[in-house]
Design an enzyme around this catalytic site. Sequence first.
Site, PDB file in Angstrom:
ATOM      1  N   ASN A  65     -35.040 -19.399   6.492  1.00  0.00           N
ATOM      2  CA  ASN A  65     -34.996 -19.947   7.576  1.00  0.00           C
ATOM      3  C   ASN A  65     -34.882 -18.658   8.766  1.00  0.00           C
ATOM      4  OD1 ASN A  65     -34.543 -22.816   6.788  1.00  0.00           O
ATOM      5  ND2 ASN A  65     -32.278 -22.174   6.614  1.00  0.00           N
ATOM      6  N   HIS A  72     -23.225 -14.107  22.233  1.00  0.00           N
ATOM      7  CA  HIS A  72     -21.683 -14.777  22.692  1.00  0.00           C
ATOM      8  C   HIS A  72     -21.756 -16.167  22.561  1.00  0.00           C
ATOM      9  CE1 HIS A  72     -20.663 -10.670  24.675  1.00  0.00           C
ATOM     10  NE2 HIS A  72     -21.987 -10.649  24.548  1.00  0.00           N
ATOM     11  N   HIS A  76     -17.392 -15.102  17.838  1.00  0.00           N
ATOM     12  CA  HIS A  76     -17.894 -13.961  18.215  1.00  0.00           C
ATOM     13  C   HIS A  76     -16.834 -12.791  19.001  1.00  0.00           C
ATOM     14  CE1 HIS A  76     -18.252 -15.418  22.200  1.00  0.00           C
ATOM     15  NE2 HIS A  76     -18.255 -14.105  22.624  1.00  0.00           N
ATOM     16  N   ASP A  78     -16.724  -9.595  21.507  1.00  0.00           N
ATOM     17  CA  ASP A  78     -16.990  -9.112  22.589  1.00  0.00           C
ATOM     18  C   ASP A  78     -16.959  -7.512  22.587  1.00  0.00           C
ATOM     19  OD1 ASP A  78     -17.469 -11.390  23.871  1.00  0.00           O
ATOM     20  OD2 ASP A  78     -15.878 -11.139  25.522  1.00  0.00           O
ATOM     21  N   HIS A  82     -20.099  -5.041  26.715  1.00  0.00           N
ATOM     22  CA  HIS A  82     -20.176  -6.092  27.336  1.00  0.00           C
ATOM     23  C   HIS A  82     -19.997  -6.296  28.806  1.00  0.00           C
ATOM     24  CE1 HIS A  82     -20.399 -10.717  27.733  1.00  0.00           C
ATOM     25  NE2 HIS A  82     -19.088 -10.696  27.849  1.00  0.00           N
ATOM     26  N   HIS A 210     -11.524  -9.502  30.141  1.00  0.00           N
ATOM     27  CA  HIS A 210     -12.987  -8.857  29.976  1.00  0.00           C
ATOM     28  C   HIS A 210     -12.679  -7.400  30.550  1.00  0.00           C
ATOM     29  CE1 HIS A 210     -14.624 -12.832  29.009  1.00  0.00           C
ATOM     30  NE2 HIS A 210     -15.542 -12.014  28.313  1.00  0.00           N
TER      31      HIS A 210
END
Length: 260
Positions: A65, A72, A76, A78, A82, A210
């Site tokens: 496939n 994200h 997952h 970062d 990012h 972040h």
Amino acid sequence: MTASPLLAELTAALASGAVRVVDLTNTLSATTPALRLPEPFVNLDDFSLERAAAFEPTAPMWQHNNFRMGEHVGTHIDAPIHWISGRDGLDVSQLDPARLVGPAVVLDFSAEAAENPDWVLEIDDVRAWEAEHGPLPENSWLLLRTGWDQYSHDEAQFLNADETGSHTPGISASCAKWLAEEAPLSGLGVETVGIDAGGAGAFDPPFPVHYHLLGHDKYGITSLQRLAELPATGAIIVVSPLPIVGGSGAPCRVFAFVGA
Ligand code: MN
């Protein structure tokens, strides 16, 4: 390089069940929940699987496939690049594997998050946890348990959005700064869709986890599952993202070694 008795002991412990491997990863499918940014921001593609060929003349003995997804989506990591604060830092292929394996510490605030979906972790909460369990270890991963993995089968419940935005638990701006600048962490893991709280767009700075973590070469992982199976201390986490060259993040399989 010599055979390590420690690894022989670990092998025996895995075989006997004295040490278990817990999979902290959500599965990937078309219904895996993903962040939904409002206009005018661009959203990433959901996961999709496309059959290339299966047990037919072009693939007589096999099936295979193609898949497509945003970096994200699902469980997952970062990477520093990012975020604007880490834009000159490492991409996901450059992360040192020694920083992706380390002691896991679990801070359980699922009762608080059940009471208030906008609950955020404060420095004093971490200090109180340290008073009970000892200081955060070097190269550790702080895993914030909020019970949010119970909603991961249903994107609407998982994102918990209304006209005022998304209401999911996270970390205050001051705590994010402190964890980035003072704590000996390699990273932070959460059960929610992103490493910041649902309402963190209104924090100062916006999305402070972040901003601070990725700006200090620390990493974030999201959409973790089964943190309830981990002790507060003593587990080892293994975070293995796909090494996408130039990637701002990547889906990753996350395991924990846990004593029985
Ligand atoms: Mn992300």
